[in-house]
Scaffold this motif. Sequence first.
Motif, PDB file in Angstrom:
ATOM      1  N   TRP A  97     -30.487  -0.962  23.725  1.00  0.00           N
ATOM      2  CA  TRP A  97     -31.553  -1.929  23.446  1.00  0.00           C
ATOM      3  C   TRP A  97     -32.415  -1.489  22.268  1.00  0.00           C
ATOM      4  O   TRP A  97     -32.903  -2.330  21.505  1.00  0.00           O
ATOM      5  CB  TRP A  97     -32.411  -2.144  24.697  1.00  0.00           C
ATOM      6  CG  TRP A  97     -31.724  -3.019  25.706  1.00  0.00           C
ATOM      7  CD1 TRP A  97     -31.246  -2.648  26.927  1.00  0.00           C
ATOM      8  CD2 TRP A  97     -31.419  -4.402  25.560  1.00  0.00           C
ATOM      9  NE1 TRP A  97     -30.659  -3.706  27.561  1.00  0.00           N
ATOM     10  CE2 TRP A  97     -30.753  -4.807  26.745  1.00  0.00           C
ATOM     11  CE3 TRP A  97     -31.628  -5.339  24.564  1.00  0.00           C
ATOM     12  CZ2 TRP A  97     -30.308  -6.112  26.945  1.00  0.00           C
ATOM     13  CZ3 TRP A  97     -31.183  -6.648  24.751  1.00  0.00           C
ATOM     14  CH2 TRP A  97     -30.541  -7.014  25.931  1.00  0.00           C
ATOM     15  N   LEU A 156     -25.752 -10.629  21.992  1.00  0.00           N
ATOM     16  CA  LEU A 156     -26.068  -9.839  23.180  1.00  0.00           C
ATOM     17  C   LEU A 156     -24.927  -9.770  24.171  1.00  0.00           C
ATOM     18  O   LEU A 156     -24.964  -8.975  25.087  1.00  0.00           O
ATOM     19  CB  LEU A 156     -27.316 -10.408  23.878  1.00  0.00           C
ATOM     20  CG  LEU A 156     -28.621 -10.293  23.086  1.00  0.00           C
ATOM     21  CD1 LEU A 156     -29.765 -10.864  23.899  1.00  0.00           C
ATOM     22  CD2 LEU A 156     -28.916  -8.841  22.730  1.00  0.00           C
ATOM     23  N   SER A 168     -28.058  -5.343  32.290  1.00  0.00           N
ATOM     24  CA  SER A 168     -29.148  -4.368  32.245  1.00  0.00           C
ATOM     25  C   SER A 168     -30.060  -4.508  33.456  1.00  0.00           C
ATOM     26  O   SER A 168     -30.517  -3.504  34.022  1.00  0.00           O
ATOM     27  CB  SER A 168     -29.959  -4.543  30.960  1.00  0.00           C
ATOM     28  OG  SER A 168     -29.151  -4.314  29.823  1.00  0.00           O
ATOM     29  N   ALA A 169     -30.338  -5.739  33.853  1.00  0.00           N
ATOM     30  CA  ALA A 169     -31.172  -5.960  35.032  1.00  0.00           C
ATOM     31  C   ALA A 169     -30.497  -5.408  36.284  1.00  0.00           C
ATOM     32  O   ALA A 169     -31.139  -4.767  37.135  1.00  0.00           O
ATOM     33  CB  ALA A 169     -31.459  -7.453  35.205  1.00  0.00           C
ATOM     34  N   THR A 174     -33.234 -13.080  37.151  1.00  0.00           N
ATOM     35  CA  THR A 174     -32.709 -13.831  36.004  1.00  0.00           C
ATOM     36  C   THR A 174     -32.889 -15.341  36.150  1.00  0.00           C
ATOM     37  O   THR A 174     -32.727 -16.062  35.161  1.00  0.00           O
ATOM     38  CB  THR A 174     -31.213 -13.527  35.788  1.00  0.00           C
ATOM     39  OG1 THR A 174     -30.483 -13.807  36.997  1.00  0.00           O
ATOM     40  CG2 THR A 174     -31.014 -12.064  35.400  1.00  0.00           C
ATOM     41  N   LEU A 197     -29.612 -13.378  19.707  1.00  0.00           N
ATOM     42  CA  LEU A 197     -29.176 -13.671  21.073  1.00  0.00           C
ATOM     43  C   LEU A 197     -27.675 -13.854  21.157  1.00  0.00           C
ATOM     44  O   LEU A 197     -27.053 -13.529  22.166  1.00  0.00           O
ATOM     45  CB  LEU A 197     -29.878 -14.944  21.574  1.00  0.00           C
ATOM     46  CG  LEU A 197     -31.371 -14.793  21.870  1.00  0.00           C
ATOM     47  CD1 LEU A 197     -31.958 -16.149  22.241  1.00  0.00           C
ATOM     48  CD2 LEU A 197     -31.603 -13.788  22.972  1.00  0.00           C
ATOM     49  N   THR A 211     -30.535  -2.500  19.356  1.00  0.00           N
ATOM     50  CA  THR A 211     -30.563  -3.957  19.272  1.00  0.00           C
ATOM     51  C   THR A 211     -31.836  -4.453  18.607  1.00  0.00           C
ATOM     52  O   THR A 211     -31.799  -5.289  17.701  1.00  0.00           O
ATOM     53  CB  THR A 211     -30.439  -4.574  20.680  1.00  0.00           C
ATOM     54  OG1 THR A 211     -29.179  -4.217  21.249  1.00  0.00           O
ATOM     55  CG2 THR A 211     -30.530  -6.096  20.610  1.00  0.00           C
ATOM     56  N   THR A 266     -31.141  -9.052  41.062  1.00  0.00           N
ATOM     57  CA  THR A 266     -30.819  -9.497  39.705  1.00  0.00           C
ATOM     58  C   THR A 266     -30.762 -11.011  39.635  1.00  0.00           C
ATOM     59  O   THR A 266     -31.223 -11.624  38.656  1.00  0.00           O
ATOM     60  CB  THR A 266     -29.464  -8.908  39.262  1.00  0.00           C
ATOM     61  OG1 THR A 266     -29.515  -7.479  39.357  1.00  0.00           O
ATOM     62  CG2 THR A 266     -29.146  -9.304  37.824  1.00  0.00           C
ATOM     63  N   VAL A 280     -27.650 -16.948  30.836  1.00  0.00           N
ATOM     64  CA  VAL A 280     -28.452 -15.832  30.345  1.00  0.00           C
ATOM     65  C   VAL A 280     -27.489 -14.855  29.687  1.00  0.00           C
ATOM     66  O   VAL A 280     -26.389 -14.631  30.204  1.00  0.00           O
ATOM     67  CB  VAL A 280     -29.207 -15.138  31.507  1.00  0.00           C
ATOM     68  CG1 VAL A 280     -29.961 -13.912  31.009  1.00  0.00           C
ATOM     69  CG2 VAL A 280     -30.155 -16.118  32.184  1.00  0.00           C
ATOM     70  N   LEU A 328     -28.297  -8.873  29.212  1.00  0.00           N
ATOM     71  CA  LEU A 328     -29.549  -8.939  29.957  1.00  0.00           C
ATOM     72  C   LEU A 328     -29.289  -8.878  31.455  1.00  0.00           C
ATOM     73  O   LEU A 328     -29.984  -8.182  32.196  1.00  0.00           O
ATOM     74  CB  LEU A 328     -30.307 -10.219  29.599  1.00  0.00           C
ATOM     75  CG  LEU A 328     -31.114 -10.207  28.305  1.00  0.00           C
ATOM     76  CD1 LEU A 328     -31.791 -11.554  28.088  1.00  0.00           C
ATOM     77  CD2 LEU A 328     -32.164  -9.099  28.336  1.00  0.00           C
ATOM     78  N   MET A 377     -35.231 -16.773  33.728  1.00  0.00           N
ATOM     79  CA  MET A 377     -34.725 -16.677  32.361  1.00  0.00           C
ATOM     80  C   MET A 377     -33.848 -17.865  31.993  1.00  0.00           C
ATOM     81  O   MET A 377     -33.719 -18.212  30.814  1.00  0.00           O
ATOM     82  CB  MET A 377     -33.920 -15.383  32.177  1.00  0.00           C
ATOM     83  CG  MET A 377     -34.696 -14.111  32.413  1.00  0.00           C
ATOM     84  SD  MET A 377     -33.662 -12.665  32.096  1.00  0.00           S
ATOM     85  CE  MET A 377     -34.709 -11.353  32.731  1.00  0.00           C
TER      86      MET A 377
END
Length: 234
Positions: free
Chosen positions: A28, A41, A100-101, A145, A38, A31, A141, A93, A97, A148
């Motif tokens: 990250w 990703l 990672s979550a 999310t 986006l 990044t 998670t 999403v 992301l 999001m």
Amino acid sequence: MTDFLYNLMHPLPNAVMTVIMAVLVVYWLFTFLLGVGLDDLDLGFDFDFDTPEADAPDVDSEVETVDPEHEVAPEKSPGFFIKFLNYMNVGRVPFMLVFSALKFFMWIGTLITTSFVNVTSWGLSSLFILIPIAVIAVFFTKFATNPMVKFFKEIGYKGEEEIDFLGLSGTMLSNIKDDKIGTAEFVIDKNPIKLSVKSLDGAEIKYGDYVVVMDESDDKKYYMVNNELSIRNL
């Protein structure tokens, strides 16, 4: 502070999850520093659930269609893995992301669990404790999310771009002729993708022949292909 740093690497499950989280933090940082958008990703993962794809049949196996007006084959329901990705909001999403979550919740869950359960004497078997933690982390998670999804929808994020197969060349994995449907393999970004294909003009195309995608069927369930004219076919 010393005890906290010690607990990050002891016992073994903590060490594994801490290393994974460290790698994600480095990812990250790069990044954000490199200004990746986006669309980057997802690291090239393709989660286009509507792409027609079929498992490779035997060399001599062929699927016949009685009437061109009828459906080629009944549409298969999504498998468990696709349903799982949908549940995790992958595609709505960015994948990294979500990933990672998931790892963050697993990391926190591992630190909390090992503080109450002494797994130091378990050796490598202590890694099995990550299984129930991963299951619980999936639900966290999912809920993390969900907000999001609306955000990325508002900013116009549509997941991975759909692959345009028209003009791509691949290799036949079965024999096709007339209205028979077969399978061909196409390599995209070093990833092999198998598609249901049909001869464009009904001419026979044999196993191992190189073909090029010319068109897509009206029902979007297979592609029309023709023999590729190249030195490989001479």
